[in-house]
Design a protein around this motif. Structure first.
Motif, PDB file in Angstrom:
ATOM      1  N   LEU A  25       0.631  -1.125  -0.047  1.00  0.00           N
ATOM      2  CA  LEU A  25       0.082  -0.146   0.122  1.00  0.00           C
ATOM      3  C   LEU A  25       0.725   1.228   0.003  1.00  0.00           C
ATOM      4  N   SER A  26       2.188   1.263   0.394  1.00  0.00           N
ATOM      5  CA  SER A  26       2.890   2.409   0.483  1.00  0.00           C
ATOM      6  C   SER A  26       3.338   2.629  -1.053  1.00  0.00           C
ATOM      7  N   GLY A  27       2.937   1.830  -1.960  1.00  0.00           N
ATOM      8  CA  GLY A  27       3.537   2.111  -3.442  1.00  0.00           C
ATOM      9  C   GLY A  27       4.777   1.473  -3.653  1.00  0.00           C
ATOM     10  N   ASP A  28       5.515   0.673  -2.697  1.00  0.00           N
ATOM     11  CA  ASP A  28       6.623  -0.329  -2.983  1.00  0.00           C
ATOM     12  C   ASP A  28       6.339  -1.537  -3.707  1.00  0.00           C
ATOM     13  N   VAL A  29       6.886  -2.132  -4.629  1.00  0.00           N
ATOM     14  CA  VAL A  29       6.589  -3.315  -5.397  1.00  0.00           C
ATOM     15  C   VAL A  29       7.855  -4.153  -5.363  1.00  0.00           C
ATOM     16  N   TYR A  30       7.484  -5.560  -5.042  1.00  0.00           N
ATOM     17  CA  TYR A  30       8.652  -6.668  -4.930  1.00  0.00           C
ATOM     18  C   TYR A  30       7.999  -7.633  -6.277  1.00  0.00           C
ATOM     19  N   GLU A  31       9.024  -8.146  -7.143  1.00  0.00           N
ATOM     20  CA  GLU A  31       8.839  -9.006  -8.086  1.00  0.00           C
ATOM     21  C   GLU A  31      10.020  -9.900  -7.973  1.00  0.00           C
ATOM     22  N   GLY A  32       9.314 -11.414  -7.635  1.00  0.00           N
ATOM     23  CA  GLY A  32      10.550 -12.178  -7.642  1.00  0.00           C
ATOM     24  C   GLY A  32       9.937 -13.634  -7.031  1.00  0.00           C
ATOM     25  N   ALA A  33      11.104 -14.145  -6.617  1.00  0.00           N
ATOM     26  CA  ALA A  33      10.782 -15.669  -5.930  1.00  0.00           C
ATOM     27  C   ALA A  33      10.551 -15.440  -4.541  1.00  0.00           C
ATOM     28  N   PHE A  34       9.852 -16.665  -4.093  1.00  0.00           N
ATOM     29  CA  PHE A  34       9.456 -16.661  -2.834  1.00  0.00           C
ATOM     30  C   PHE A  34       9.758 -18.075  -2.128  1.00  0.00           C
TER      31      PHE A  34
END
Length: 79
Positions: A25-34
């Motif tokens: 919700l802060s606008g940060d984005v993570y794309e990747g493995a979990f």
């Protein structure tokens, strides 16, 4: 197919079986493995202000010695 779960703190979108995208919700984005719900393996984290970290994550934390951080002013730090 996309699944969207809207929580108070994040929205999780599954784009493909191996790659996930979280938009906070802060606008940060993570794309990747979990792995087991934690950022693990190669990923890209973009802060709302435009700073970008790309590299490895271990148990939800950046592994700074194996990644790069690029600031919005163009300054780049590589581990």
């Amino acid at each position: 197919m996309s699944y969207c779960f809207d929580f108070d703190y994040l929205m999780l979108i599954y784009d493909a079986p191996q790659c996930h995208r979280i938009q906070y919700l802060s606008g940060d984005v993570y794309e990747g493995a979990f792995h087991r719900g934690l950022k693990c393996g190669h990923g890209r984290y973009v802060w709302a202000d435009g700073d970008v970290y790309e590299g490895n994550f271990v148990q939800d934390k950046r592994e700074d010695e194996k990644g790069s951080l690029t600031l919005t002013d163009g300054t780049c730090f590589e581990g």
